[in-house]
Design an enzyme around this catalytic site. Structure first.
Site, mmCIF file in Angstrom:
data_model
loop_
_atom_site.group_PDB
_atom_site.id
_atom_site.type_symbol
_atom_site.label_atom_id
_atom_site.label_comp_id
_atom_site.label_asym_id
_atom_site.label_seq_id
_atom_site.Cartn_x
_atom_site.Cartn_y
_atom_site.Cartn_z
ATOM 1 N N TYR A 1 13.725 63.925 68.697
ATOM 2 C CA TYR A 1 12.414 63.302 68.475
ATOM 3 C C TYR A 1 11.388 63.767 69.513
ATOM 4 O O TYR A 1 10.216 63.966 69.192
ATOM 5 C CB TYR A 1 12.540 61.779 68.523
ATOM 6 N N ARG B 1 21.579 47.746 61.759
ATOM 7 C CA ARG B 1 20.283 47.286 61.240
ATOM 8 C C ARG B 1 20.425 45.954 60.477
ATOM 9 O O ARG B 1 19.757 45.746 59.452
ATOM 10 C CB ARG B 1 19.634 48.361 60.370
ATOM 11 N N ARG C 1 7.505 39.897 61.278
ATOM 12 C CA ARG C 1 6.814 41.158 61.499
ATOM 13 C C ARG C 1 5.346 41.070 61.088
ATOM 14 O O ARG C 1 4.477 41.609 61.774
ATOM 15 C CB ARG C 1 7.521 42.264 60.716
ATOM 16 N N ARG D 1 14.221 44.556 57.470
ATOM 17 C CA ARG D 1 13.279 44.230 56.395
ATOM 18 C C ARG D 1 13.912 43.648 55.139
ATOM 19 O O ARG D 1 13.200 43.121 54.293
ATOM 20 C CB ARG D 1 12.484 45.487 56.020
ATOM 21 N N ASP E 1 14.249 49.651 69.451
ATOM 22 C CA ASP E 1 14.189 50.954 68.811
ATOM 23 C C ASP E 1 14.971 51.952 69.648
ATOM 24 O O ASP E 1 15.065 51.793 70.872
ATOM 25 C CB ASP E 1 12.735 51.411 68.675
#
Lengths: 356, 356
Positions: free
Chosen positions: B156, B29, B42, B33, B79
């Site tokens: 998921y 990652r 974003r 952010r 993702d």
């Protein structure tokens, strides 16, 4: 307290690795919200802490699962955070968010102010509950007392509640290990006094919950968690006076050899370790407690029975063909939406499949 | 794509266990952010998926961390759930709640309907992003493509999003293992096709994220996760065509010997395993990637540098005194509130302390 052994002493015999007619079983969080009678008592008490701090109500919910299921041990109904609460941090609960502290430990001054609580004054409600439960149990099964581990208590004390990544407590340990050890030293002294007070009040076995030891790297685990588990195991009374000690840890699978050398009588493991491997690795030095994935209770009764059989057989295979030294349990606590019928299926399967 | 090696080929050399001048480093990652420029892109894109599905924007955020830090690899910005999204489950994100599926898998009929997506039609935006990034990278460092593991995707797909205890997916595996395998078979075929499409588009290494394998018991891990990791490692092209494959798994510490025997070139580990132990246990069969606790980035730069040094030395001690075969990384992904300055300190420490 009387030294008369309980009528059902399978659990204590298993902790001594003596022969048993069936593998004993109890379940972490066996007293809890999955039982309608628990929810009724809690509703009447008004709050979780109101119930935990009232010896009669704590006794009532401790006994509830034993009325339903032929469990081989009772465990004191309480919270792992009673010790820091008694140290003045102000434990409270927010519905759906878990435990929090009003006054978390943030500074060196906060750490310097920490002291071992007075057991008779600050934690009397716990020892009163132990005495009440022992009286009501009438020696049917043994009663387990417990505490959070020093590292796990430190996590809550510094984070101020639950945490996703334990950034505050880990950053303190990395930036200022001396301060961290100062905190862990006083907390472990408090845990030792607390466990021994429970023993003196009548607890016949003791368990330390190291819920968050497994979030550490190996070097940090050894320095900040295992070291204090060992301190506790070494400090509790020995010999005839001793109540057997179980060290449970989520994610402790990499450290079983070291935990077996602490002086504790039992090691509790989660479901990510095979019981057979755990038995081989600990080589008869300790009893092993565990380790069915609690989520198995959401499966159908036939699947529960199959998984119980697998766990029993896996242990025996790793333990030279013998079931001795095994306390059946889940690998972690139960959840509120689990079915009492499935718990009944689990307990019956343990006793039936392990019968000689 | 060109077979010319990248100008900085430390990462690919380390995966082949060849000598390197410094230990290569990238961070899971690393595009994210914590970077203000990421937050700006974003915000302009309007949403996470809008950004991930736009090859130019995916390229932009992939390159952002490389402009700041001398990282030794880029990783495709995407993702882990693109494959089930392309299977028709409808991936969406709720702010602060993580990924969710509009149409989770609930029934046998849902499983029967699953099919391997058409890579050129349904996942073209991913291979377009790979091509765009390769062009913009201009061979400076290698580009890593990736996918979620079959078990992790199944979690998921069946839970419908994140989960605390994975009760639905585990209950299906326990109650109806045949249905679970049917799902995992089609998902692993899709993952194989997806990874190979990324390789053909230019990805020079591939990583599988088995984020949730570690929530399983050993017998379930081997049956429902490891088996499909091995299927992937065996199915991807061999020889000169092959892009090296890294199998990362949170909580995979108990299975390193088995992961080293899958045919993958690298195994990525989290911070709960010692790098030295991991190197000893895998005995040079694979490269190892990891494994600093990401929370270390919250500590002071001096503590970060000390922990980087410890990890480098631990690896070398377990690897016969050599740094070969080590790709430095965190043990899990970065968090949004981490400091870019601390990342700079980490990357500098890896390169400086590992220099020969």
């Amino acid at each position: 307290m009387t030294a008369t052994p309980p009528k059902n002493d399978r659990f204590l015999r298993a902790l001594r690795r003596e022969p048993v007619d069936r593998t004993p079983v109890w379940l972490m969080r066996q007293a809890g919200r999955y039982l309608p009678e628990y929810r009724a008592t809690r509703a009447a008490a008004g709050s979780f802490l109101g119930m935990a701090k009232n010896p009669e109500l704590a006794c009532e919910v401790t006994l509830q699962p034993l009325r339903r299921f032929p469990l081989d041990a009772a465990i004191l109904f309480s919270d792992i955070l009673t010790v820091p609460d008694a140290m003045g941090l102000g434990l409270y609960f927010v519905e759906g968010e878990g435990p929090k502290f009003e006054r978390p430990v943030r500074t060196h001054e906060d750490i310097a102010k920490l002291a071992v609580p007075d057991m008779d004054r600050d934690l009397r409600y716990v020892t009163d509950a132990v005495r009440t439960i022992r009286r009501e149990l009438d020696n049917a099964v043994p009663l387990i007392g417990f505490s959070g581990s020093p590292w796990t208590l430190a996590c809550y004390m510094i984070e101020g509640g639950g945490s996703e990544n334990f950034s505050k407590v880990k950053a303190l340990a990395l930036n200022d290990p001396a301060a961290m050890h100062k905190l862990l030293d006083v907390v472990s002294d408090a845990v030792i006094a607390y466990l021994d007070a429970q023993r003196q009040a009548g607890a016949q076995a003791l368990q330390v919950f190291d819920t968050w030891g497994g979030v550490l790297s190996p070097s940090m685990y050894r320095e900040f968690s295992l070291r204090y588990l060992k301190k506790i195991a070494q400090a509790l009374p020995r010999g005839a006076e001793k109540a057997p000690l179980i060290l449970f840890g989520k994610g402790n699978g990499a450290y079983l050899e070291e935990l077996a050398d602490t002086g504790a009588e039992g090691v509790g493991i989660d479901w990510t370790v095979g019981l057979g491997d755990a038995a081989r690795r600990t080589g008869g030095k300790v009893a092993l407690q565990g380790n069915l994935d609690p989520v198995t209770l959401y499966a159908q009764p036939e699947a529960i029975r199959r998984e119980v059989g697998r766990a029993l057989d896996d242990y025996a295979q790793g333990n030279g063909g013998s079931r001795e030294g095994h306390v059946f349990n889940l690998g972690h606590g139960m959840s509120p939406d689990m079915s009492p019928d499935h718990v009944a299926a689990l307990v019956a399967a343990v006793h039936e499949l392990s019968a000689r």
